[in-house]
Write an enzyme that holds these catalytic residues in place. Sequence first.
Site, PDB file in Angstrom:
ATOM      1  N   HIS A  47      24.831 -14.126  29.763  1.00 49.52           N
ATOM      2  CA  HIS A  47      25.800 -15.057  29.164  1.00 49.52           C
ATOM      3  C   HIS A  47      25.269 -15.606  27.837  1.00 49.52           C
ATOM      4  O   HIS A  47      25.981 -15.620  26.819  1.00 49.52           O
ATOM      5  CB  HIS A  47      26.070 -16.186  30.159  1.00 49.52           C
ATOM      6  CG  HIS A  47      26.892 -17.309  29.619  1.00 49.52           C
ATOM      7  ND1 HIS A  47      28.185 -17.560  30.030  1.00 49.52           N
ATOM      8  CD2 HIS A  47      26.618 -18.287  28.696  1.00 49.52           C
ATOM      9  CE1 HIS A  47      28.661 -18.603  29.380  1.00 49.52           C
ATOM     10  NE2 HIS A  47      27.721 -19.081  28.584  1.00 49.52           N
ATOM     11  N   GLU A  48      24.021 -16.073  27.856  1.00 45.83           N
ATOM     12  CA  GLU A  48      23.446 -16.658  26.641  1.00 45.83           C
ATOM     13  C   GLU A  48      23.275 -15.617  25.548  1.00 45.83           C
ATOM     14  O   GLU A  48      23.451 -15.920  24.358  1.00 45.83           O
ATOM     15  CB  GLU A  48      22.106 -17.318  26.961  1.00 45.83           C
ATOM     16  CG  GLU A  48      22.190 -18.482  27.945  1.00 45.83           C
ATOM     17  CD  GLU A  48      23.104 -19.592  27.454  1.00 45.83           C
ATOM     18  OE1 GLU A  48      23.230 -19.770  26.228  1.00 45.83           O
ATOM     19  OE2 GLU A  48      23.697 -20.279  28.311  1.00 45.83           O
ATOM     20  N   HIS A  66      26.402 -15.203  23.510  1.00 46.94           N
ATOM     21  CA  HIS A  66      26.465 -16.132  22.376  1.00 46.94           C
ATOM     22  C   HIS A  66      25.565 -15.660  21.233  1.00 46.94           C
ATOM     23  O   HIS A  66      25.961 -15.654  20.066  1.00 46.94           O
ATOM     24  CB  HIS A  66      26.012 -17.527  22.812  1.00 46.94           C
ATOM     25  CG  HIS A  66      26.898 -18.193  23.803  1.00 46.94           C
ATOM     26  ND1 HIS A  66      28.259 -18.324  23.627  1.00 46.94           N
ATOM     27  CD2 HIS A  66      26.614 -18.784  25.000  1.00 46.94           C
ATOM     28  CE1 HIS A  66      28.775 -18.963  24.662  1.00 46.94           C
ATOM     29  NE2 HIS A  66      27.801 -19.249  25.504  1.00 46.94           N
ATOM     30  N   ASP A 111      31.241 -24.269  26.797  1.00 49.36           N
ATOM     31  CA  ASP A 111      31.794 -23.434  25.731  1.00 49.36           C
ATOM     32  C   ASP A 111      33.234 -23.834  25.411  1.00 49.36           C
ATOM     33  O   ASP A 111      33.658 -23.750  24.255  1.00 49.36           O
ATOM     34  CB  ASP A 111      31.727 -21.964  26.142  1.00 49.36           C
ATOM     35  CG  ASP A 111      30.290 -21.514  26.374  1.00 49.36           C
ATOM     36  OD1 ASP A 111      29.404 -21.946  25.619  1.00 49.36           O
ATOM     37  OD2 ASP A 111      30.053 -20.740  27.323  1.00 49.36           O
TER      38      ASP A 111
END
Length: 358
Positions: A58-59, A62, A160
């Site tokens: 997930h990170e 980004h 987010d």
Amino acid sequence: MSWSFSIGRLFGSELRVHATFFLLLLWIAAAGYAQAGTQAAVMAVLFVLALFACVIAHEFGHALMARRYGIATADITLLPIGGMARLDRMPEQPRREIAVALAGPAVNVVIWAVLALFVGPVTQLGDITTIAGPREFLAQLAALNLFLAIFNMLPAFPMDGGRVLRAVLSIWMDRVRATRAAATAGQVLAFALAGLGLISGNLILLLIAVFVFMAAHAESSDVAARALARRLKARDAMITEYEYLRPGDSLQLAANTLIRTTQHEFPVLDEDGGVLGFLDRQALFSALAQGNDMRPVGQVMTSEVVTTRLGDGLETVFDQIRRSPIGLVAVVQRDGRFAGYISRENIGELMMLHSRDS
């Protein structure tokens, strides 16, 4: 981040794990063992490790999207309550910020979709200490990835969805007001999570609530400070009244100087007025505790000096202070001579004074 250590690099960013993450693993293992024995404890720990692999993915969603816009990610840290990608900055153009914000939850949706091909479109969460086999393992992992995507899209900082909300509001209002609105939503959410955690006795929810509240406040303060800093220069913030040391001065002289001044740090200059390093109070105390008060300052000082020019914007100085090993930036003139320095404390005081006047 303090209490964290590096476990390697991936896609150009450093991967770090916070020490408290292992406390989470220990707690999960103990809960699994207490409920169903050793096998349940092992299965629960493996599940948490798999889940946090998804958090890292997930990170990196980004981070890789931010890289498309020329924004680097210094590191990604694994915490007991999730992950944190430390981007150099967030893009201020609304469309770009929305793209970076959505990239993380999109990764979780993709993971859920891939796992759903094997176990079906699972959406119901269960107790991870009762996972019986591989299918249940993958089903729970799929369901939690979907939950992470939905939870992260709540329109409140630091989720987010809060960044998406801020980006959308920025179309009609300035970024500071938009951030304040999204941060307020985040703090309201934090109170709701804290209340739910108290009612249910869920410690994790309480920890998440504290993190959400603090992160929302920090984001609002940071954006407001950066907006103000765009109007100021390094010369507006630097300390110009100070005592300095020479590299050959003794630690005893440095200690005497510390006692008779209010400084917590001392620039170390050469004969031509150039800065060689800084000696801060903590380093001085540590060196004195080892004995030999006559050791030269040059052997103890921090020689990794981050420098800036008098006319550089204060917003640039913010980032330089974060990179500085001791939170100090040396301000130099065009000829390289030392003009003063900026610390975290005095830049914070300047921000407070100017924000009160604005």
